[in-house]
Design an enzyme around this catalytic site. Sequence first.
Site, PDB file in Angstrom:
ATOM      1  N   GLU A  82      36.691  47.551  21.121  1.00 54.45           N
ATOM      2  CA  GLU A  82      38.068  47.537  21.585  1.00 54.45           C
ATOM      3  C   GLU A  82      38.598  46.117  21.713  1.00 54.45           C
ATOM      4  OE1 GLU A  82      38.655  51.594  24.002  1.00 54.45           O
ATOM      5  OE2 GLU A  82      37.547  50.090  25.108  1.00 54.45           O
ATOM      6  N   CYS A  92      42.390  39.921  24.380  1.00 47.61           N
ATOM      7  CA  CYS A  92      41.041  40.034  24.936  1.00 47.61           C
ATOM      8  C   CYS A  92      40.150  40.607  23.844  1.00 47.61           C
ATOM      9  CB  CYS A  92      41.128  40.955  26.152  1.00 47.61           C
ATOM     10  SG  CYS A  92      39.551  41.274  26.899  1.00 47.61           S
ATOM     11  N   CYS A 126      26.557  46.308  25.230  1.00 48.32           N
ATOM     12  CA  CYS A 126      26.059  45.082  25.870  1.00 48.32           C
ATOM     13  C   CYS A 126      24.610  45.320  26.278  1.00 48.32           C
ATOM     14  CB  CYS A 126      26.906  44.763  27.109  1.00 48.32           C
ATOM     15  SG  CYS A 126      26.561  43.138  27.839  1.00 48.32           S
ATOM     16  N   CYS A 152      25.571  45.026  34.175  1.00 52.30           N
ATOM     17  CA  CYS A 152      26.240  44.733  35.436  1.00 52.30           C
ATOM     18  C   CYS A 152      26.728  46.073  36.000  1.00 52.30           C
ATOM     19  CB  CYS A 152      27.394  43.771  35.209  1.00 52.30           C
ATOM     20  SG  CYS A 152      26.829  42.254  34.399  1.00 52.30           S
ATOM     21  N   CYS A 157      30.447  47.433  35.643  1.00 54.67           N
ATOM     22  CA  CYS A 157      31.112  47.294  34.341  1.00 54.67           C
ATOM     23  C   CYS A 157      30.873  48.514  33.453  1.00 54.67           C
ATOM     24  CB  CYS A 157      30.598  46.023  33.655  1.00 54.67           C
ATOM     25  SG  CYS A 157      31.219  45.849  31.985  1.00 54.67           S
ATOM     26  N   GLU A 207      28.429  40.326  25.667  1.00 50.35           N
ATOM     27  CA  GLU A 207      28.136  39.011  26.243  1.00 50.35           C
ATOM     28  C   GLU A 207      28.224  37.976  25.106  1.00 50.35           C
ATOM     29  OE1 GLU A 207      27.633  37.267  29.189  1.00 50.35           O
ATOM     30  OE2 GLU A 207      27.522  35.749  27.629  1.00 50.35           O
ATOM     31  N   SER A 238      34.112  34.010  28.428  1.00 50.22           N
ATOM     32  CA  SER A 238      33.580  34.442  29.722  1.00 50.22           C
ATOM     33  C   SER A 238      32.124  34.876  29.560  1.00 50.22           C
ATOM     34  CB  SER A 238      34.416  35.630  30.230  1.00 50.22           C
ATOM     35  OG  SER A 238      33.833  36.187  31.389  1.00 50.22           O
ATOM     36  N   SER A 271      31.345  34.777  35.252  1.00 49.40           N
ATOM     37  CA  SER A 271      31.440  35.991  36.051  1.00 49.40           C
ATOM     38  C   SER A 271      30.487  35.856  37.227  1.00 49.40           C
ATOM     39  CB  SER A 271      31.055  37.202  35.199  1.00 49.40           C
ATOM     40  OG  SER A 271      31.988  37.348  34.165  1.00 49.40           O
ATOM     41  N   LEU A 272      31.008  35.392  38.349  1.00 50.58           N
ATOM     42  CA  LEU A 272      30.124  35.068  39.475  1.00 50.58           C
ATOM     43  C   LEU A 272      29.895  36.292  40.367  1.00 50.58           C
ATOM     44  CD1 LEU A 272      28.597  32.658  40.753  1.00 50.58           C
ATOM     45  CD2 LEU A 272      30.611  32.313  42.199  1.00 50.58           C
ATOM     46  N   HIS A 273      30.938  36.776  40.989  1.00 47.20           N
ATOM     47  CA  HIS A 273      30.961  38.043  41.730  1.00 47.20           C
ATOM     48  C   HIS A 273      30.152  38.104  43.024  1.00 47.20           C
ATOM     49  CE1 HIS A 273      32.974  39.283  38.173  1.00 47.20           C
ATOM     50  NE2 HIS A 273      31.908  39.455  37.441  1.00 47.20           N
ATOM     51  N   CYS A 326      39.982  44.790  32.612  1.00 49.17           N
ATOM     52  CA  CYS A 326      38.655  44.182  32.623  1.00 49.17           C
ATOM     53  C   CYS A 326      37.583  45.188  32.975  1.00 49.17           C
ATOM     54  CB  CYS A 326      38.582  43.120  33.714  1.00 49.17           C
ATOM     55  SG  CYS A 326      39.181  41.567  33.207  1.00 49.17           S
TER      56      CYS A 326
HETATM   57  N1  SAH Z   1      30.176  39.743  29.247  1.00 50.52           N
HETATM   58  C1  SAH Z   1      31.080  38.748  29.626  1.00 50.52           C
HETATM   59  C2  SAH Z   1      32.493  38.991  29.161  1.00 50.52           C
HETATM   60  C3  SAH Z   1      33.021  40.382  29.216  1.00 50.52           C
HETATM   61  S1  SAH Z   1      33.346  41.059  30.807  1.00 50.52           S
HETATM   62  C4  SAH Z   1      31.050  38.576  31.139  1.00 50.52           C
HETATM   63  O1  SAH Z   1      30.425  39.372  31.807  1.00 50.52           O
HETATM   64  O2  SAH Z   1      31.633  37.612  31.609  1.00 50.52           O
HETATM   65  C5  SAH Z   1      34.886  40.310  31.275  1.00 50.52           C
HETATM   66  C6  SAH Z   1      35.124  40.223  32.775  1.00 50.52           C
HETATM   67  O3  SAH Z   1      35.392  41.516  33.336  1.00 50.52           O
HETATM   68  C7  SAH Z   1      33.921  39.700  33.531  1.00 50.52           C
HETATM   69  O4  SAH Z   1      34.294  38.783  34.517  1.00 50.52           O
HETATM   70  C8  SAH Z   1      33.395  40.949  34.161  1.00 50.52           C
HETATM   71  O5  SAH Z   1      32.586  40.656  35.242  1.00 50.52           O
HETATM   72  C9  SAH Z   1      34.659  41.672  34.535  1.00 50.52           C
HETATM   73  N2  SAH Z   1      34.490  43.081  34.834  1.00 50.52           N
HETATM   74  C10 SAH Z   1      33.554  43.911  34.363  1.00 50.52           C
HETATM   75  N3  SAH Z   1      33.736  45.156  34.851  1.00 50.52           N
HETATM   76  C11 SAH Z   1      34.819  45.107  35.654  1.00 50.52           C
HETATM   77  C12 SAH Z   1      35.530  46.086  36.421  1.00 50.52           C
HETATM   78  N4  SAH Z   1      35.153  47.349  36.421  1.00 50.52           N
HETATM   79  N5  SAH Z   1      36.601  45.688  37.122  1.00 50.52           N
HETATM   80  C13 SAH Z   1      37.010  44.401  37.078  1.00 50.52           C
HETATM   81  N6  SAH Z   1      36.396  43.447  36.350  1.00 50.52           N
HETATM   82  C14 SAH Z   1      35.309  43.787  35.660  1.00 50.52           C
HETATM   83 FE1  SF4 Z   2      27.973  42.965  29.740  1.00 47.96          FE
HETATM   84 FE2  SF4 Z   2      29.867  41.366  30.815  1.00 47.96          FE
HETATM   85 FE3  SF4 Z   2      29.865  44.018  31.288  1.00 47.96          FE
HETATM   86 FE4  SF4 Z   2      27.988  42.466  32.380  1.00 47.96          FE
HETATM   87  S1  SF4 Z   2      30.205  42.378  32.778  1.00 47.96           S
HETATM   88  S2  SF4 Z   2      27.628  44.453  31.369  1.00 47.96           S
HETATM   89  S3  SF4 Z   2      27.641  40.978  30.744  1.00 47.96           S
HETATM   90  S4  SF4 Z   2      30.180  43.047  29.302  1.00 47.96           S
END
Ligand code: SAH
Ligand code: SF4
Length: 392
Positions: free
Chosen positions: A113, A127, A134, A138, A141, A190, A221, A243-245, A363
Amino acid sequence: MSVTLDLSRAQKAAAPPAPVNLTGLTRAQLQAALVEAGVVAPDKARMRSNQVWRWMHVYGVTDFDRMTDVAKDVRAAMADRFVLNRPQIVERQESRDGTTKWLVRYAPGIEAETVFIPDVARSGALCVSSQVGCTLNCTFCHTGTQALVRNLTAAEIAAQVQVARDDLGEWPTSPDNRRLTNIVFMGMGEPLYNLDNVADALDIVSDNEGMSISRRRTTVSTSGVVPQLKALGERTGAMLAISLHATNDALRDELVPLNRKYPIAELMAGIRQYPGLSNAKRVTFEYVMLKGINDSPAEARALVRLLAGIPAKINLIPFNPWPGSPYECSDWGTIERFAAIVNKAGYASPIRTPRGRDILAACGQLKSESEKLRASARRQLEGGQVPEQAPE
Ligand code: SAH
Ligand code: SF4
């Protein structure tokens, strides 16, 4: 004794290789491909490939015959050996807020997508996805619930920009009045596990005599693949987003399992080494707001402490739910309290407005139906046959 090999069966089984799509090659690859195929003489290669490049990346042509300043016999020779294809758009959805999502099919079972978000920064951001699925998981996600099918090639990544520009009607490339000005690698996958292809794709789309999307307007990212950070900066010059979180290892281990391999202290040390870091080139720290998990004032203060001394921006992302997601988004008041703390520490407008939630384009909501097929089933599909078995 002489042995005669019976190759007839092997020949029948092997499908001929698909012709190379010139729109997905870097400048150097394009030049080499034209020479290697005998389409142009080595001494004309530079000039010819510059012409072809312009047609593809300034005018967006997908037909050799439109390359009117290229000699007819050269056009015919290119059409014999190469293609200028776009991948298929399987689905196009437009959100109430103007966000557009395309599901792009590259090959049977290989879909990803791409999302265009209008009116962010000076104009609009695309985007893009770097992988189908992946390998990381996480927990918040949606993409993380989809096993990796495969890396996208540079051509397939660049094609996401090309199909978006087709749809937006943004050929020929113009430096002003265009909507697609920025690129963020925040789609599926990723990007630092596919750095070579990401870097080549950026060479294609950033070229000044082509699509001309500035590297300063390109953000990659990552969930924190520390050993690749330096190479990312050196090879692409892109802006970095992390992506710290979470601000402590116990919680980050849970939310971003890659943290077990590269814990926060190592990550922060890697980020400090990112080439070109300065107040004009800050790192964006993404922080998804999960109700009751990481959203307390104490965590906001810990975040500010953690980033001390790093030229940084903070992006608080309200959690975007997806079917079956195990979290809830923090309440708005909680997000505002959190934002006020980071704001007071000097980080302006940290809350990212969710876009395209109604079409699962925000996201972390992206996921394609592509499942990991057994290699044999995929080969059958690519040969146009029905697979013997259902996807795993
Ligand atoms: N894999 C990479 C890039 C893709 S994810 C990464 O993890 O950075 C893009 C962004 O969306 C990241 O910051 C990720 O943590 C965030 N993200 C993933 N799932 C999400 C969700 N359900 N709600 C909000 N942000 C989310
Ligand atoms: Fe993969 Fe990024 Fe989603 Fe984590 S947040 S599962 S690294 S796409």
